[in-house]
Design an enzyme around this catalytic site. Structure first.
Site, short mmCIF file in Angstrom:
data_model
loop_
_atom_site.label_atom_id
_atom_site.label_comp_id
_atom_site.label_asym_id
_atom_site.label_seq_id
_atom_site.Cartn_x
_atom_site.Cartn_y
_atom_site.Cartn_z
N LYS A 225 1.03 -0.84 14.04
CA LYS A 225 -0.34 -0.90 14.40
C LYS A 225 -0.35 -0.80 16.22
O LYS A 225 0.77 -0.38 16.84
CB LYS A 225 0.06 -2.82 14.49
CG LYS A 225 -0.15 -2.88 13.22
CD LYS A 225 -1.80 -3.49 12.94
CE LYS A 225 -1.89 -4.57 11.56
NZ LYS A 225 -2.67 -4.04 10.97
N HIS B 144 0.29 -1.80 0.15
CA HIS B 144 0.17 0.10 0.38
C HIS B 144 0.47 1.34 0.46
O HIS B 144 0.77 1.67 -1.06
CB HIS B 144 -0.54 -0.13 0.87
CG HIS B 144 -1.82 -1.23 1.80
ND1 HIS B 144 -1.94 -2.17 0.37
CD2 HIS B 144 -1.80 -1.38 2.84
CE1 HIS B 144 -2.99 -2.95 0.96
NE2 HIS B 144 -3.07 -2.90 2.11
C1 BG6 Z 1 -4.55 -4.66 4.54
C2 BG6 Z 1 -3.58 -5.21 5.93
O1 BG6 Z 1 -3.86 -4.36 3.44
O2 BG6 Z 1 -4.59 -3.01 5.44
C3 BG6 Z 1 -3.81 -4.70 7.45
O3 BG6 Z 1 -3.13 -6.80 5.77
C4 BG6 Z 1 -3.95 -3.62 7.54
O4 BG6 Z 1 -2.87 -5.34 8.51
C5 BG6 Z 1 -5.43 -2.48 7.10
O5 BG6 Z 1 -4.81 -3.34 8.88
C6 BG6 Z 1 -5.38 -1.29 6.45
O6 BG6 Z 1 -5.99 -1.17 5.26
P1 BG6 Z 1 -6.76 -0.17 5.65
O7 BG6 Z 1 -8.02 -0.30 4.19
O8 BG6 Z 1 -8.55 -0.96 7.33
O9 BG6 Z 1 -6.89 1.33 5.89
#
Ligand code: BG6
Length: 489
Positions: A340, A240
């Site tokens: 986290k 991401h």
């Molecule tokens: C996921 C991760 O791809 O994205 C998670 O595996 C993370 O650990 C999540 O919490 C975050 O996504 P969003 O859309 O909640 O920001």
């Protein structure tokens, strides 16, 4: 309206299917965005029939959507739902799947195969489909969808890619990074390329550095088995955050077609300066959350989470400094950070500009006014903010910071969530918000030296109390003392 298809979900009783895919499909259906004849086929090992599957889906949607689940809309949606009990570990059962797809009531000839499975099972699933000829586009199109992480390190990702390509052509593969489906992430692209005014500023001459942060207050929830093998670097940064970096740094594409967009993103990833083995310490930092307080509640440390190894050095926080060695960005640090159990949910792109060459409006003899920032809120704030200096009212000519804010979220109307938007793209065959094979490989190349260094250095990891912004030691990756983390708006 896109072509009708059978949308087949492998791992249909799992977490992703229950919490993201089925709610997204239901909402799309309710909004009239799914083709009339589209069917949804759940695959799982459980010995369920259509009726049991429909009951379970209704329960999951109820838990997820609460009052917004409408019985009438669900009644229509549930007619699309079918279930087949099959195990991809049993190659013989692939013929049953073929038969179900060929003879299912009103099933259209086009197929989506969504692998909502652990990545270690992708290869088996692709072989399973190919064994029954379900990869061949004779009667209709075939699309295979895989979720990140695409492998666990560079070499593994290359092997996985090879296995997928043995049975499926690149145009059939959709690699999902759900961040690319977020309205605010897509807005980075529009904000940059639909306005002329930012372009002259968007380079090494005026930008001091860029920060991309994703912080969340949640811990690892019930995902210890996955997280222990992933860690923050693989889970968030390789995917991401690297995608957000590519959107901030890329050149304008030749057109809006998927290949042109992906070509430009790949150029950015290829230009990232490789991190030498001896430089990992200066470029990367990791840590793990310890016990702490979040919203007045005591929460356990990572090592006390269920199913986590008591000796684990898996990182729940990672920060990285990267340089993009091209004409636009050379020597501008890009700081990427995720964690986290941090103090706040905040996904933010923060761009800090350089100081003006002359300081006419000093606050004191030594202190100059702060530099300009451009902040792009991804979530929860959906907003663009420019921080600029204006005259401080009163005697004297002094500067003070003010903010120019623009909300980027819709004030009214229907807002697609990331999965809704991406599932529609899959059904429509639009690859522009999905990763190409070389894009994934180059993103792995960036983090691979860090993965290697961290995997052998397992004796010690820094910790931070849950509910904080991570350890102060993370500041060591900054190039200069006047660079500081921008936590939120
Ligand atoms: C996921 C991760 O791809 O994205 C998670 O595996 C993370 O650990 C999540 O919490 C975050 O996504 P969003 O859309 O909640 O920001």
């Amino acid at each position: 309206m896109p072509d009708a298809c059978v949308f087949t979900i492998f791992g249909s009783t799992g977490h992703l299917s229950r919490t993201k895919l089925l709610p997204a499909l239901y909402r799309l259906d309710k909004a009239g965005r799914l083709p009339e004849a589209m069917s949804i086929l759940g695959i799982g090992r459980r010995d369920w029939d259509n009726s049991r599957w429909r009951t379970e889906v209704s329960k999951w949607l109820g838990e997820r959507l609460g009052n917004s689940l409408e019985q009438e809309a669900f009644g229509r949606f549930s007619k699309r739902l079918h279930f087949l009990s099959a195990d991809i570990g049993d190659a013989g059962s692939s013929a049953h799947l073929r038969q179900a797809l060929d003879t299912g009531p009103g099933f259209p000839p086009n197929h989506v195969y969504y692998l909502s499975l652990p990545p270690s099972e992708y290869k088996v699933a692709a072989d399973y489909l190919a064994l029954a000829g379900l990869n061949q586009e004779i009667a209709g199109w075939r699309r295979l969808v895989v979720e990140k992480p695409f492998g666990y390190h560079l070499e593994d990702a290359q092997v996985l890619d090879h296995c997928l390509h043995r049975n499926f052509a690149e145009h059939q593969i959709f690699r999902i990074d759900h961040y690319l489906g977020k309205e605010t992430v897509q807005n980075v692209f529009v904000f940059r390329f639909a306005n002329l005014m930012w372009e002259p500023l968007w380079n090494r001459n005026l930008i001091d550095h860029v920060q991309i942060t994703h912080g969340e207050i949640a811990g690892i929830e019930d995902r210890a088995a996955y997280y222990e093998t992933a860690g923050a670097l693989r889970d968030m940064i390789q995917s991401h955050l690297m995608q957000m970096l590519a959107l901030v740094a890329m050149e304008p594409p030749a057109s809006m077609d998927a290949e042109s967009i992906r070509d430009e993103k790949v150029k950015v990833l290829k230009s990232i300066r490789p991190i030498a083995k001896g430089a990992v310490h200066a470029h990367a930092f990791r840590a793990q959350y310890a016990r702490g307080r979040i919203k007045d509640r005591e929460v356990p440390g990572y090592l006390d989470e269920k199913q986590v190894d008591k000796q684990s050095t898996t990182e729940t926080y990672a920060a990285l400094k990267l340089y993009i060695d091209n004409w636009r960005w050379r020597n501008v640090p890009f700081y990427l950070r995720t964690g986290k159990r941090l103090a706040r949910n905040s996904s933010l792109i923060a761009i800090r500009f350089k100081h003006p060459p002359q300081q006419l409006f000093r606050e004191t003899q030594i202190q100059a006014p702060p530099p300009n920032w451009l902040l792009m809120g991804i979530q929860p704030e959906q907003c663009i903010r420019a921080e600029v200096q204006v005259r401080e009212p009163g005697i004297g000519m002094r500067a003070r910071t003010t903010q120019l804010d623009a909300s980027t979220c819709y004030q009214a109307g229907y807002q697609l969530d990331a999965y809704e938007s991406l599932l529609l793209d899959i059904i429509s065959g639009d690859h522009s918000q999905f990763l190409r094979s070389d894009e994934v490989e180059w993103a792995w190349r960036v983090v691979d030296p860090i993965i290697r260094a961290w995997s052998v250095d397992r004796a010690f990891i820094h910790t931070y109390p849950a509910g904080s912004w991570g350890p102060e030691e993370a500041d060591r990756i900054f190039e200069r003392e006047d660079q500081k983390w921008r936590h939120s708006f």
